[in-house]
Design an enzyme around this catalytic site. Structure first.
Site, PDB file in Angstrom:
ATOM      1  N   HIS A 311       2.316   0.844   2.654  1.00  0.00           N
ATOM      2  CA  HIS A 311       1.377   1.625   1.863  1.00  0.00           C
ATOM      3  C   HIS A 311       2.151   2.617   1.017  1.00  0.00           C
ATOM      4  O   HIS A 311       3.153   3.164   1.478  1.00  0.00           O
ATOM      5  CB  HIS A 311       0.392   2.375   2.779  1.00  0.00           C
ATOM      6  N   ASP A 369      -6.093  -3.013   5.673  1.00  0.00           N
ATOM      7  CA  ASP A 369      -6.483  -4.375   5.310  1.00  0.00           C
ATOM      8  C   ASP A 369      -6.015  -5.414   6.299  1.00  0.00           C
ATOM      9  O   ASP A 369      -6.540  -6.525   6.334  1.00  0.00           O
ATOM     10  CB  ASP A 369      -5.943  -4.708   3.920  1.00  0.00           C
TER      11      ASP A 369
END
Ligand code: ACO
Length: 434
Positions: A311, A369
Site C-alpha cells: 500500500h 483487497d
C-alpha cells in the site's frame, strides 16, 4: 476552511542567491505542511514530486490516516469502532455532515436515500446500448456520467441545495446502477430497488433476486457487505478521490466528477486490485505453486506483483485488512466453505509472505483487497463485480471530498506544473526535406 495564518513558523529555502521564507502550518494531527505557493513567484523554481508522495493538495477535515501506525479515522472516529458498531448509511452521514446523527436525523437521512434509489426509467434504454460482455465498470463509468443528462436540477455546483440533492442521488443510485450493470451482463431482468430493505440488503436483492422467485437476503451476508462498504467509504486523497477533486476543480458537475473517479478506481493498482487478487489466487490454484509466484514477485525483471499486497500509505499494516480478515472468517464459517481451494491458497500465501524477508523489508502486508475479494466471491459475486462494489462504497467519500472542495476558498482549478524534458525550440521543415 483555509490555512491558519496565525501560525508564524517558517521554513527557509535557499535557491542560488534567493532566500525564501515559507510558512509552516500545523494540522490537528499528522505532519506539518510547508506552504510553497509563493515559491515560483519569488525564486522562479517549481517543486518536483511525481505521484505526490510528499505533497498535500488540500486542507481536509474528513479522513485521517497514519500509515506507520496503521490508523484510519473518519471524522476522528477509528475505523475499527465504526466497523464494529456503526453501519454504512450512518458512516455516510458522518462523512457528509461531519457528526454522527441522532435517531431522528438518521431516520430522515435513511428515508431520503431510500427514496432516491430508483433510476429515471429511460436510463434502462441507455444500459441496452452496451454490449452484453461489457465489464460492469465500463457500464458504470458511462451510466454515472450520463446521470448529468437526466438530473438537470442538481448540476449547479454553486447551489448548496443542488449539491445536497446530487449527493443523496449518487449514494442512492450507485447500487442500482451497479446491480443493473451486473444483471445486464448475465441477461437477467433488472430488479427494482425495494424500500423495506436496508442499503446492503437492497443491493443483494437487486443483484441476486429474479422476478420468478422470492428472495430474502441473508442477514449475515448483508452485514458483511455493509462492513465492506464502511471500510471502503473514504481514504483521504487517494488516486480516485484526487481525480474527483481535480475534475471538480474546473466546475464540472458532480455526476461527471464521480464518473471520473470510477474510471480511476478501475485500475489494478487501485480498486481493480480485489478482482486482480482473486484471479491471481485462482491462477495459483494449489498451495504447492505458491513458491513459484513468490519468486516471480521478487524478481526485478518480472512485472508480476502479488496482488492484494502493499500500500502506498500503510507501511506496517492496513487496519481495514484486519477487520476484513475477521469478517472473512465469519462469512466463510457461516457458509461452511472455510476449506475451499482459493481460501487455502490465500491463507498459505499470507503466511509465507509475512515470513519472507523480501516482504518484511519492503513492508508489504496484505491490504484490504486481499480479504474483500474472498468474501465477495463467497457471497456469489463474480470477480467483475468486486470493483463496482468498491465504487458504490467509495461514492460517499468522493462526494464528501467534492463538497468540501467546492466551498474551500483556497481551491482554484487544479493545475500541476512539470519539468519539461522534451526538445528545445527548433524550426519546422517541410515534409520533402525530412
Ligand atoms: N508484490 C511484489 N513487490 C511489491 C509489491 C507487490 N504487491 N508492491 C510493492 N512491491 C515492491 C516494489 O517492486 C518496490 O520494490 P523496489 O523498492 O525494489 O523497487 C517496493 O516494493 C515499493 O513499491 P512501490 O511500487 O514503490 O510502492 P507504491 O507505494 O508506489 O505502490 C501499490 C503501492 C500500488 C499498492 C503496490 O504495492 C502494488 O502494486 N500492490 C499490488 C496491487 C494492490 O494490491 N493494490 C491495492 C491497493 S489498496 C486499495 O486501492 C484499496
Amino acid at each position: 476552511m483555509g490555512t491558519d495564518m496565525s501560525d508564524q513558523r517558517t521554513a527557509t529555502l535557499t535557491v542560488g542567491n534567493t532566500r525564501v521564507e515559507l510558512p509552516i502550518y500545523s494540522p490537528t494531527i499528522g505532519p506539518d505542511v510547508i506552504d510553497i505557493r509563493k515559491l515560483y513567484a519569488e525564486a522562479d523554481v517549481f517543486t518536483f514530486d511525481p505521484s505526490f508522495t510528499s505533497t498535500a493538495s488540500c486542507d481536509s477535515a474528513i479522513t485521517y490516516i497514519d500509515g506507520d501506525k496503521g490508523e484510519l479515522y473518519y471524522r476522528g472516529y477509528p475505523i475499527e469502532q465504526l466497523a464494529e458498531q456503526s453501519h454504512h448509511l450512518e458512516v455516510c452521514y458522518l462523512l457528509l455532515y461531519g457528526e454522527l446523527p441522532n435517531a431522528a436525523q438518521m431516520r430522515d437521512f435513511e428515508n431520503r436515500v431510500t427514496r432516491h434509489t430508483m433510476l429515471h426509467e429511460q436510463i434502462q434504454y441507455f444500459f441496452r446500448g452496451f454490449r452484453r460482455d461489457a465489464h460492469p465498470m465500463a457500464t458504470m463509468v458511462g451510466v454515472v456520467g450520463a446521470l448529468s443528462a437526466f438530473y438537470h436540477d442538481s448540476l449547479d455546483n454553486n447551489d448548496p441545495w443542488q449539491r445536497e440533492v446530487a449527493a443523496i442521488r449518487m449514494i442512492a443510485k450507485l447500487p442500482t446502477i451497479a446491480a443493473w450493470a451486473y444483471k445486464y451482463s448475465i441477461g437477467q431482468p433488472f430488479i427494482y430497488p425495494k424500500n423495506s430493505l436496508s442499503y446492503s440488503e437492497n443491493f443483494l436483492h437487486m443483484c441476486f433476486a429474479v422476478p420468478a422467485e422470492d428472495y430474502t437476503p441473508n442477514p449475515v451476508l448483508a452485514k458483511a457487505l455493509d462492513r465492506i462498504m464502511m471500510l471502503h467509504a473514504d481514504h483521504e486523497q487517494n488516486a480516485s478521490t484526487s481525480t474527483v477533486r481535480l475534475a471538480g476543480s474546473s466546475g464540472a458537475n458532480p455526476f461527471a466528477c464521480i464518473a471520473a473517479g470510477i474510471a480511476c478506481l478501475w485500475g489494478p493498482a487501485h480498486g481493480g486490485a480485489n478482482q486482480a487478487c482473486l484471479e491471481m489466487l485462482r491462477e495459483i490454484g494449489t498451495v504447492d505453486r505458491i513458491p513459484e509466484y513468490i519468486r516471480r514477485a521478487k524478481d526485478k525483471d518480472d512485472p508480476f506483483r502479488l496482488m492484494g499486497f502493499g500500500h502506498r500509505v500503510y507501511k506496517n499494516f492496513d487496519p481495514r485488512a484486519q477487520v476484513m480478515k475477521q469478517s472473512a472468517d465469519e462469512v466463510l464459517g457461516l457458509l461452511g466453505i472455510e476449506n475451499n481451494p482459493t481460501l487455502r491458497v490465500a491463507k498459505e500465501l499470507e503466511r509465507i509472505a509475512l515470513e519472507d524477508e523480501y516482504f518484511i523489508s519492503k513492508k508489504l502486508y496484505p491490504n484490504v483487497d486481499f480479504y474483500s475479494g474472498i468474501i465477495l466471491d463467497a457471497m456469489g459475486f463474480p470477480t467483475s463485480m468486486f470493483t463496482p462494489i468498491f465504487a458504490i462504497s467509495r461514492t460517499v467519500g468522493w462526494i464528501s471530498q467534492w463538497r468540501e472542495m467546492v466551498v474551500d476558498k483556497d481551491q482554484r482549478i487544479g493545475r500541476p506544473r512539470q519539468r519539461y524534458i522534451g526538445p528545445t525550440r527548433r524550426d519546422y521543415t517541410p515534409v520533402e526535406s525530412r
